[in-house]
Design an enzyme around this catalytic site. Structure first.
Site, short mmCIF file in Angstrom:
data_model
loop_
_atom_site.label_atom_id
_atom_site.label_comp_id
_atom_site.label_asym_id
_atom_site.label_seq_id
_atom_site.Cartn_x
_atom_site.Cartn_y
_atom_site.Cartn_z
N LYS A 125 0.76 -1.23 0.08
CA LYS A 125 0.22 -0.18 0.08
C LYS A 125 0.97 1.31 0.11
CE LYS A 125 -4.20 -2.14 1.18
NZ LYS A 125 -3.58 -3.63 1.29
C1 LIG Z 1 -4.47 -5.04 0.54
C2 LIG Z 1 -3.53 -5.95 0.66
C3 LIG Z 1 -3.91 -7.03 -0.06
C4 LIG Z 1 -5.10 -7.16 -1.22
O1 LIG Z 1 -4.93 -5.97 -2.38
P1 LIG Z 1 -6.21 -5.53 -2.89
O2 LIG Z 1 -5.57 -4.27 -3.90
O3 LIG Z 1 -7.22 -5.12 -2.00
O4 LIG Z 1 -6.75 -6.54 -3.90
C5 LIG Z 1 -3.17 -8.21 -0.41
N1 LIG Z 1 -2.00 -8.37 0.62
C6 LIG Z 1 -1.53 -7.33 1.17
C7 LIG Z 1 -0.49 -7.60 2.21
C8 LIG Z 1 -2.51 -6.16 1.40
O5 LIG Z 1 -2.23 -5.19 2.33
#
Ligand SMILES: *Cc1c(COP(=O)(O)O)cnc(C)c1O
Length: 496
Positions: free
Chosen positions: A112
């Site tokens: 993120k």
């Molecule tokens: C947010 C997240 C996901 C999922 O990603 P999306 O874009 O919501 O599909 C997978 N792994 C981790 C570690 C995350 O923080």
């Protein structure tokens, strides 16, 4: 190029408007009405650039009303000085064809950061263009990683307040501590009694309530979103797939002659959607492989054409994927329905009313051409972590392990072993207890004891932001009911 709403394509917005507003008033999501197309020459040029240069090259097309100077300032602010070795998206190669794209070398150790280090800059510029003078209030629903990454990105950004809601029993202890110890004068964190879908539904409701909007306006404030419903979150994610392609190009023409696959551990469908957009602008992606944990609503959808959220919700060891309503699927549906906004409205209405919808044969076929889907449960996730570590000495987190497991299923089922990028979405140290249990019999009853043991057992280094948490002071421990979220917002903003 303009942005249009997935629920009413006559609604048009510039990039700045789309980013500043987060979501369209009709509840739809903003998408570009046209896309650039990059050819070999473009990719050759992009390959010569560092990550900042690559980001500028790609983002220019999506930030149609930003000046070059603004893009330059935003991208440098985001990616210089906040990632290990100033390399936001390095690749580790496992075996011959598994290219693990490590997206967790930023300040909160999850992917993120790639978007949320940039979003505050984009949003500040956008808010200035769209509504100068108003304070921006960022509302976030998080399954764990978004919350911390958003808090870190927005802390002490002038003229913004950020309020994060997380499910009280749905995040890892490390994720919880990361959020509850967040520093900054404009940050607010609140646990809710419920799961991630409750948090997300609550936030969406507050967002689209016109009375609430008016109350904020009366106080010279306006909402925006740092969730992946905001286009400003998605655009930065396209960049790292382009960058991964450029990195792989260095291994010679032959290596990628048949294109490559991308596996993404998926929750809200944002990351895999960005991979699709990368394909759309010219990256030679063969198949997009959607990996889910026991909450396999997407696996079933991609296999059958019916999306049905009426099922048991599981709390797993890959909590950031514990989601039954994948918001960004709406953008993909809009795309694969040929921009048919009426059809999207119908499906979303059915999802809201009955918790399910079915796509027609034609749309199902388009999904089949592009996607493959698989899932695995917690015990297979742990086995995968152990197996990878034994065989290759490579340590991955629980989310990445779900992707690695599904990748293996894909190769075994289809025989397609072309080069593949696996999105690695978090540091193993964010989920130390689970990861340790997969590679060792030792365990501590203390979270940081597990961190130290994991480091000792695997001879890998503890990321600095995780190590620093041990002595961090808890600043927030509020918990509210699902229907108390709005009053929590007003309280945080001092406008009760
Ligand atoms: C947010 C997240 C996901 C999922 O990603 P999306 O874009 O919501 O599909 C997978 N792994 C981790 C570690 C995350 O923080």
């Amino acid at each position: 190029m303009n942005y249009i709403s997935t629920r009413d394509k006559s609604v048009k917005a510039t990039a700045a408007e789309a980013i500043a507003r987060g979501i369209s008033d009709d509840g739809g999501l903003f998408v570009p009405d046209s896309f650039p197309h990059f050819d070999r020459e473009d990719f050759k040029k992009i390959s010569q650039l560092d990550y900042v240069g690559r980001a500028k090259y790609v983002l220019k097309y999506f930030l149609n009303d930003f000046t070059d100077e603004e893009i330059d300032r935003c991208v440098k602010g985001a990616y210089i000085g906040s990632f290990e070795d100033d390399k936001p998206a390095p690749i580790s190669v496992i075996g011959k064809n598994a290219n693990v794209l490590e997206l967790w070398h930023g300040p909160t150790c999850a992917f993120k950061d790639l978007a949320l280090q940039l979003l505050p800059y984009l949003l500040t510029v956008s808010a200035h263009k769209v509504s100068s003078g108003r304070k921006t209030v960022i509302l976030v629903a998080t399954s764990g990683d978004t919350g911390k990454a958003a808090l870190e990105g927005f802390k002490d950004v002038p003229d913004t307040e950020i309020i994060v809601f997380f499910p009280s029993d749905g995040v890892s202890p490390m994720q919880k501590l990361q959020m509850e110890s967040q520093k900054g004068k404009n940050v607010h964190v609140c646990a809710i009694k419920g799961n991630f879908d409750d948090a997300q539904t609550g936030v969406k409701k507050i967002f689209t309530d016109s009375a609430v909007k008016q109350k904020l306006a009366d106080n010279n404030m306006q909402f925006s979103s740092a969730n992946s419903i905001n286009w400003g979150r998605l655009a930065p994610q396209i960049v790292y797939y382009v960058s991964a392609y450029c990195d792989m190009l260095e291994r010679g023409e032959d290596y990628l002659k048949d294109g490559f696959n991308i596996v993404v551990p998926t929750g809200n469908f944002g990351n895999i959607l960005a991979a699709y957009y990368a394909k759309k602008i010219g990256v030679p992606v063969n198949r997009l492989i959607c990996a889910s944990n026991a909450n396999n609503v997407l696996t079933d959808f991609i296999r059958t054409g019916t999306y049905d959220r009426n099922r048991k919700f599981f709390t797993t060891i890959s909590p950031s994927m514990d989601i039954l309503i994948s918001s960004n699927l709406e953008r993909m549906l809009f795309e694969l329905c040929g921009n048919d906004d009426a059809k999207v409205r119908e499906m979303q209405a059915s999802l809201a009313k009955d918790g399910k919808f079915t796509v027609n044969e034609e749309v199902k076929n388009r999904f089949d051409e592009l996607f493959w889907a698989g899932c695995c449960d917690d015990s297979a996730t742990l086995e995968t972590i152990g197996g990878l570590f034994d065989e290759y000495g490579y340590l991955c987190d629980t989310h990445t392990a779900v992707a690695m497991n599904v990748y293996k299923q894909y190769v075994e089922t289809t025989g397609d072993d072309r080069p593949t990028v696996i999105a690695s979405t978090a540091s193993p140290y964010k989920f130390a207890k689970s990861v340790l249990s997969a590679v060792s019999d030792r365990e501590s009853n203390d979270e940081f004891g597990n961190v130290r043991l994991l480091s000792e057992v695997t001879s890998t280094a503890v990321p600095a932001p995780i190590a620093a948490l041990e002595s961090a002071e808890v600043r927030f421990n509020d918990i509210c009911g699902r229907d108390e979220m709005l009053s929590a917002v007003y309280k945080s903003l001092g406008i009760e």
